[in-house]
Design an enzyme around this catalytic site. Sequence first.
Site, mmCIF file in Angstrom:
data_model
loop_
_atom_site.group_PDB
_atom_site.id
_atom_site.type_symbol
_atom_site.label_atom_id
_atom_site.label_comp_id
_atom_site.label_asym_id
_atom_site.label_seq_id
_atom_site.Cartn_x
_atom_site.Cartn_y
_atom_site.Cartn_z
ATOM 1 N N GLU A 65 -6.836 0.364 -2.552
ATOM 2 C CA GLU A 65 -7.787 -0.346 -1.686
ATOM 3 C C GLU A 65 -7.328 -0.377 -0.236
ATOM 4 O O GLU A 65 -8.145 -0.580 0.675
ATOM 5 C CB GLU A 65 -8.034 -1.769 -2.212
ATOM 6 C CG GLU A 65 -6.983 -2.796 -1.873
ATOM 7 C CD GLU A 65 -5.721 -2.716 -2.740
ATOM 8 O OE1 GLU A 65 -4.838 -3.575 -2.565
ATOM 9 O OE2 GLU A 65 -5.636 -1.817 -3.588
ATOM 10 N N CYS B 290 -2.130 -2.354 -9.357
ATOM 11 C CA CYS B 290 -0.851 -3.051 -9.243
ATOM 12 C C CYS B 290 -0.672 -4.048 -10.390
ATOM 13 O O CYS B 290 -0.394 -3.655 -11.515
ATOM 14 C CB CYS B 290 -0.718 -3.698 -7.870
ATOM 15 S SG CYS B 290 0.981 -4.169 -7.469
ATOM 16 N N HIS C 14 -1.686 0.677 -4.382
ATOM 17 C CA HIS C 14 -2.808 -0.097 -3.839
ATOM 18 C C HIS C 14 -3.819 0.820 -3.155
ATOM 19 O O HIS C 14 -3.851 0.932 -1.920
ATOM 20 C CB HIS C 14 -2.297 -1.149 -2.845
ATOM 21 C CG HIS C 14 -1.693 -2.345 -3.486
ATOM 22 N ND1 HIS C 14 -2.430 -3.453 -3.840
ATOM 23 C CD2 HIS C 14 -0.415 -2.601 -3.874
ATOM 24 C CE1 HIS C 14 -1.637 -4.360 -4.404
ATOM 25 N NE2 HIS C 14 -0.415 -3.855 -4.444
#
Length: 273
Positions: free
Chosen positions: A235, A110, A233
Amino acid sequence: MKPVIGLSAYAEPARWAVWNSSAVLLPLAYAEQVAAAGGIPVLLPPVAGIEIAAGRLDGLVLTGGGDIDPAAYGAEPHPLTHRVSQGRDRAELELLTASLSAGLPVLGICRGLQILNVARGGTLHQHLPDAPGLDGLAAHTPAPGSYGSHPVRISPGSKLAEILAPADTADGPDANGRGALERTVPTSHHQAIDRLGDGLRATAWAADGVIEAVELDMVSPGQHPFVLAVQWHPETGDDPSLFRALIAAASGRSAAAARSSPHRLAHNLATPT
């Protein structure tokens, strides 16, 4: 021997127990993903001189966060550019420069993609609803404090395609015979790449044309074998492939460093796994 992976962190006001103070913060998901992929996560605060840490790392993750100061790419601030931290900008730009000079594998996430683009002389759309020809925020930013999702089109033959869909890319453009792969990704951002930075190649796009991933082309064989950044994202998602690929690239550096440094080898052998 587990590779040591630096995670760029925030400096933010925080509250815990009876305390209300500035703190070094990072969502736990980043560290959990690195650890699950086989790395040792180490938080890197945005302080002067943090770039020296690149010499002790095997890989780097540039994480998400607030907007980059538009002055860093020669622009005036948009009224909706927010959460700017010049200290974090400087720390991460210097950390990235040192990491690239050291040949570290780098994964940008990001804001991390935006830092990589600015470091290479690129610019940003400061607020997607004002960017001509784009769909605004509907596909990219959900309600505050949550993540949305949207499909991205991935360039066949790219490192990203190799990581996210190795079976699909083995015998052709993709499993369905189309010219690009498609994956649905978790997302939350209101800025994006405008002019692409020097040496970067776009390798994924949203349906509205927003650049969703970039890779740093090698200047010479063996240089920068893994410098990749995504606008989404990973994660927060359920596909650990990007973190596993980073750890795989960093593991090679870690093993080479251990062979050349008996002290580091002894330290790693003494570290529980």
